[in-house]
Motif scaffolding. Structure first.
Motif, PDB file in Angstrom:
ATOM      1  N   ASP A  28       3.140  -5.630   2.543  1.00 33.96           N
ATOM      2  CA  ASP A  28       1.915  -4.966   2.980  1.00 33.96           C
ATOM      3  C   ASP A  28       2.231  -3.493   3.215  1.00 33.96           C
ATOM      4  OD1 ASP A  28      -0.741  -4.665   3.606  1.00 33.96           O
ATOM      5  OD2 ASP A  28      -0.784  -6.153   5.199  1.00 33.96           O
ATOM      6  N   HIS A  87      -2.706 -12.364   2.296  1.00 37.42           N
ATOM      7  CA  HIS A  87      -2.727 -12.975   3.641  1.00 37.42           C
ATOM      8  C   HIS A  87      -3.185 -14.437   3.681  1.00 37.42           C
ATOM      9  CE1 HIS A  87      -1.526  -9.114   4.964  1.00 37.42           C
ATOM     10  NE2 HIS A  87      -2.657  -8.546   4.593  1.00 37.42           N
ATOM     11  N   HIS A 104       0.871  -1.191   0.000  1.00 35.45           N
ATOM     12  CA  HIS A 104       0.000   0.000   0.000  1.00 35.45           C
ATOM     13  C   HIS A 104       0.902   1.233   0.000  1.00 35.45           C
ATOM     14  CE1 HIS A 104      -3.697  -2.242   1.344  1.00 35.45           C
ATOM     15  NE2 HIS A 104      -2.788  -3.035   1.891  1.00 35.45           N
TER      16      HIS A 104
HETATM   17 ZN   LIG Z   1      -2.836  -4.947   2.821  1.00 33.64          ZN
END
Ligand SMILES: [Zn+2]
Length: 446
Positions: free
Chosen positions: A313, A262, A71
């Motif tokens: 992430d 995930h 992100h």
């Molecule tokens: Zn994420």
């Protein structure tokens, strides 16, 4: 950016990640424009063609390393969202933070992200944006020279979503389509779009169904989160009556075009669904540890034939975007469960190369083979912490190398990092802008 030229790396160790997983010693890699023209023993003829030569002695050439879940919009919130589990982390820190972005702060966040990625040896990423300002992320990747598959986050439902992020189903789809028209396939195919519905708890069923249909119609990737946290899984069951991945199956959202970040909490039935639909998974070991989410059963998924990539992430849940850090984590954390030979260094490297390419929907990166895109990460093995070098360069890279050992990075035939210096970005300027915008954004959080 400089024009791509015929560039030769000579006398290097080359970890090809081809089908035979060959490692070539004292070999040359010749690049012609954006493609790999030859790989193998050096020849005078090839050397004569090259207009630029890099001495590869003491260097390992890897396929460009790939983050399959990131992100860029969150990087300015690094070090400001610690000690929280997923849903509190989102509602108390990340969503309010994302809602306060403007186009300029988004650009600063993406610039900082891509500077960190390139400097630490990554050439490509699958990125999920915030709801607004995704043009800034594409503009940043365009100028940084990074390979980006990304898209604006989609959020038309959910508890605790700030007004600045809540959008109507129609507006979300329209904004995504407009971004596809502007960016999908731009910059010689280096920039591509991926629909990014955030997760089940912030997306209506109608939105998810429309994304599934549109992705098929437009042949665009879907990138979302699934089964990261056990409370999230309970709430998904409460909302839909189904387990998370089973719910996606019911919406026809699974398939080789979909990447789920995930997948920590999966039933045996959900593992079967992933395998049978050839859905890709992204493993984010550091983020799963830091948010106390759990440990995904990655060796088991890989053994079943599920394609698994590797990602950092967001910076506020990691707190670094260093792909070498993730490689080492992925190689180590499963061993207490599966035994010391249950998940090899080579399998860890596959996550960030050949399998990462599949998780991004790219067929021409992830390995060093003739005709593939010229995306390379070149690592220097001369530092004390890598000495003595073993006869297994893959194990050396995965267990011992660090991002500071990255010497050169090439994307689409262009050098973007040379002798550890970024060539496409002014690092001091990027840091200055990051500080300036972070100060404004974070002051609104406290
Ligand atoms: Zn994420």
């Amino acid at each position: 950016m400089s024009a791509a030229v015929e560039l030769l790396i000579r006398n290097a160790t080359v970890v090809t990640m081809n089908a035979a997983r060959e490692v070539l010693l004292d070999a040359d890699v010749l690049l012609d424009g954006d493609r790999i023209a030859s790989v193998g023993p050096h020849s005078k003829a090839r050397r004569a063609r090259a207009t630029r030569v890099i001495d590869g002695r003491g260097l390992v050439v890897l396929p460009g390393l790939i983050h399959s879940h990131l992100h860029a919009c969150q990087t300015l919130c690094r070090n400001h969202a610690d000690g929280l589990e997923l849903l509190d982390w989102l509602r108390e820190r990340i969503w309010p933070f994302e809602a306060s972005h403007d186009a300029a702060s988004m650009r600063a966040s993406a610039d900082l992200t891509f500077l960190e990625l390139i400097s630490s040896g990554a050439t490509a990423c699958l990125d999920m944006g915030s709801v607004h300002h995704y043009d800034s992320v594409f503009e940043s990747a365009r100028d940084a020279g990074l390979r980006l598959v990304g898209g604006k986050c989609m959020m038309d439902a959910g508890q605790g979503v700030p007004a600045g992020l809540r959008e109507s189903t129609e507006a979300s789809l329209q904004a995504s389509r407009a971004l596809i028209e502007r960016w999908h396939g731009a910059e010689n195919g280096r920039l591509r779009y991926a629909f990014a519905p955030r997760f089940v708890l912030s997306c209506s069923e109608g939105l998810m169904r429309k994304v599934a249909a549109l992705a098929k119609e437009l042949d665009v990737r879907i990138h979302t989160h699934a089964s990261e946290n056990s409370t999230e899984c309970d709430l998904v069951r409460e909302k839909t009556g189904l387990d998370n991945v089973a719910y996606f199956a019911s919406l026809e959202l699974l398939g080789p075009r979909t990447t789920l970040a995930h997948c920590v909490w999966l039933t045996a039935e959900e593992q079967r669904l992933l395998r049978e639909t050839r859905t890709c998974v992204c493993h984010c070991p550091s983020a799963n540890f830091k948010l106390a989410s759990g440990v995904a059963k990655i060796p088991e998924l890989v053994k079943q034939g599920v394609t698994v990539g590797l990602g950092a992430d967001g910076a506020p849940c990691n707190n670094t975007l260093d792909i070498f850090h993730e490689l080492r984590q992925a190689a180590l954390i499963h061993l207490p469960r599966v035994g010391p030979t249950g998940f090899s260094a080579m399998q860890a490297l596959e996550l960030a190369t050949v399998n990462g390419a599949k998780a991004l929907g790219l067929h021409d990166v992830g390995s060093i083979e003739v005709g593939k895109k010229a995306d390379l990460t070149v690592v220097d093995l001369s530092a004390p912490h890598l000495t003595p070098v073993s006869n297994d360069p893959v194990a050396t890279v995965v267990y011992a190398a660090q991002s500071r050992d990255v010497r050169h990075v090439i994307v689409d035939g262009h050098l973007v990092l040379r002798d550890r210096q970024p060539l496409t970005m002014d690092a001091a300027q990027v840091r200055r802008e990051a500080h300036r915008h972070a100060a404004r954004l974070l002051s609104q959080l406290d």
